[in-house]
Design an enzyme around this catalytic site. Structure first.
Site, mmCIF file in Angstrom:
data_model
loop_
_atom_site.group_PDB
_atom_site.id
_atom_site.type_symbol
_atom_site.label_atom_id
_atom_site.label_comp_id
_atom_site.label_asym_id
_atom_site.label_seq_id
_atom_site.Cartn_x
_atom_site.Cartn_y
_atom_site.Cartn_z
ATOM 1 N N HIS A 24 86.094 -2.842 -43.332
ATOM 2 C CA HIS A 24 86.405 -3.805 -44.388
ATOM 3 C C HIS A 24 87.142 -3.113 -45.538
ATOM 4 O O HIS A 24 86.883 -1.945 -45.839
ATOM 5 C CB HIS A 24 85.132 -4.440 -44.939
ATOM 6 C CG HIS A 24 84.260 -5.047 -43.897
ATOM 7 N ND1 HIS A 24 84.690 -6.026 -43.038
ATOM 8 C CD2 HIS A 24 82.958 -4.810 -43.573
ATOM 9 C CE1 HIS A 24 83.696 -6.372 -42.233
ATOM 10 N NE2 HIS A 24 82.640 -5.645 -42.527
ATOM 11 N N ARG A 76 89.591 -5.623 -37.231
ATOM 12 C CA ARG A 76 89.104 -5.114 -35.952
ATOM 13 C C ARG A 76 89.894 -3.871 -35.555
ATOM 14 O O ARG A 76 91.116 -3.869 -35.559
ATOM 15 C CB ARG A 76 89.243 -6.165 -34.848
ATOM 16 C CG ARG A 76 88.326 -7.364 -35.000
ATOM 17 C CD ARG A 76 88.277 -8.166 -33.701
ATOM 18 N NE ARG A 76 87.734 -9.509 -33.944
ATOM 19 C CZ ARG A 76 88.460 -10.615 -33.975
ATOM 20 N NH1 ARG A 76 89.763 -10.556 -33.748
ATOM 21 N NH2 ARG A 76 87.888 -11.770 -34.212
ATOM 22 N N HIS A 102 82.261 0.571 -38.379
ATOM 23 C CA HIS A 102 80.915 0.182 -37.982
ATOM 24 C C HIS A 102 80.953 -0.929 -36.942
ATOM 25 O O HIS A 102 81.958 -1.616 -36.787
ATOM 26 C CB HIS A 102 80.109 -0.292 -39.202
ATOM 27 C CG HIS A 102 80.685 -1.530 -39.846
ATOM 28 N ND1 HIS A 102 81.723 -1.486 -40.759
ATOM 29 C CD2 HIS A 102 80.387 -2.849 -39.693
ATOM 30 C CE1 HIS A 102 82.015 -2.715 -41.153
ATOM 31 N NE2 HIS A 102 81.221 -3.562 -40.518
ATOM 32 N N GLU A 156 78.721 -3.958 -47.824
ATOM 33 C CA GLU A 156 77.579 -4.699 -47.296
ATOM 34 C C GLU A 156 76.430 -3.758 -46.982
ATOM 35 O O GLU A 156 76.547 -2.532 -47.116
ATOM 36 C CB GLU A 156 77.994 -5.467 -46.032
ATOM 37 C CG GLU A 156 78.486 -4.570 -44.911
ATOM 38 C CD GLU A 156 79.125 -5.354 -43.767
ATOM 39 O OE1 GLU A 156 79.448 -6.546 -43.950
ATOM 40 O OE2 GLU A 156 79.322 -4.765 -42.692
#
Length: 336
Positions: free
Chosen positions: A97, A192, A172, A115
């Site tokens: 991200h 991705r 991740h 996150e």
């Protein structure tokens, strides 16, 4: 208003989703490929509505805009956090991200996405992808181009109760057999890197975003150390998992009855296990596994009775000296 705000969960089908959100929490999910429960969200890609009370049926975004007192006039142009429960019935794509600056410039003003994950449940000997082994951007690109995924990707073992902090820029992927509560910035931007050559329902290979992913990936990988702080209380305990720029995340483990204080702008809470009662000066509210609610700014103190576990959080001001001063003051008061 000194009443909790309970929200209706929203569900997202995913190629890697399953049926545990229905089996474990009793949710009415759309299919057996339901990957995400958006539990507390005001993001345009999925917004929760108020479940009951005088605000019933209102979108969370409308509350944020029309009732700033509920949120202590938190200084943000949008609701800052997004809470999810993820059912990884199959491996998720390997992804990364962007941070705020990159997302704002290249994703039409979107927030970045830092996150964190609390592992609610997972298969025995489960693992996940968390980081990579490349030592330079050139090595990273070479390994991606040559498809050397086993050499590039770093895997870590996981078990129920583990907590992982995942800053923007971290490679991740959750893997098969994992149920996770995710606390994140209010963003839906994912790049991705690798998707196991899976195809969508039309037979097409799923899109990758390699150019952007390479630009935003942190190289070499930096593991953010998590040092939970445990406090034993009368009737239960609190674990503070992380306190960083965007959010602070706790676990409330209630054994009989806990009395808690609201010292943030507002609190978000999700019941992940058990059942009980939330008691405020306004009244009592039944709590059961799978409930998600907001404790507004003016709700100064409350009790939770029963045997249950909740993950709670609140937003922080990134880089705010005022926020740091408040945090320091609270720690000093706690030592008096």
């Amino acid at each position: 208003m000194k009443k909790p705000i309970f929200l209706e969960p929203l569900f997202q089908e995913r190629i890697w989703g399953g049926n545990r959100l229905s089996k474990i929490y009793g949710y009415q999910t759309p299919s057996n490929q339901t990957g995400e429960c958006w539990a507390i969200s005001a993001h345009s890609n999925g917004q929760n509505v108020v479940r009951s009370g005088e605000l019933k049926g209102k979108l969370l975004e409308d509350l944020w805009r029309e009732y700033p007192d509920l949120f202590g006039h938190f200084e943000s142009d949008r609701f800052p956090l997004l809470i999810k429960i993820l059912d990884a019935n199959e491996d998720l794509s390997v992804q990364v991200h962007p941070n705020d600056d990159y997302a704002s410039e290249y994703e039409y003003g979107e927030l970045g996405k830092t996150e964190c994950w609390y592992i609610i449940d997972c298969d025995e000997n489960a693992d996940m992808i968390f980081g990579h082994h490349a030592q330079s951007k050139e090595e990273f690109i070479r390994m991606v181009d040559n498809g050397h995924w086993n050499d590039l990707l770093q895997r870590v073992k996981i078990k129920p109760g583990d907590f992982f902090y995942v800053p923007s820029g971290t490679i991740h992927a959750l893997c098969k057999g994992t149920l996770v509560l995710e606390t994140q910035q209010s963003s839906d931007t994912t790049y991705r890197v690798y998707d196991y050559d899976r195809r969508d329902d039309k037979g097409n290979l799923r899109e990758l975003h390699l150019e952007k992913a390479i630009e935003v990936t942190t190289v070499p990988h930096v593991t953010s150390k998590v040092e939970p702080a445990f406090i034993k209380m009368s009737g239960g305990s609190i674990i503070t998992f992380v306190e960083e720029d965007y959010f602070t995340v706790y676990k409330w483990d209630v054994q009989t009855e806990m009395e808690l204080m609201q010292d943030a702008h507002f609190l978000l809470a999700s019941v992940i296990e058990g059942e009980g009662t939330l008691c405020t000066e306004d009244g009592e509210y039944a709590l059961q596994k799978g409930d998600h609610f907001i404790l507004p700014h003016d709700l100064d103190s409350f009790k939770i009775k029963g045997t249950l576990q909740l993950i709670s959080s609140h937003p922080n001001y990134k880089g705010s000296q005022h926020r740091k001063m408040e945090s320091t003051a609270r720690r000093q008061m706690a030592n008096i």
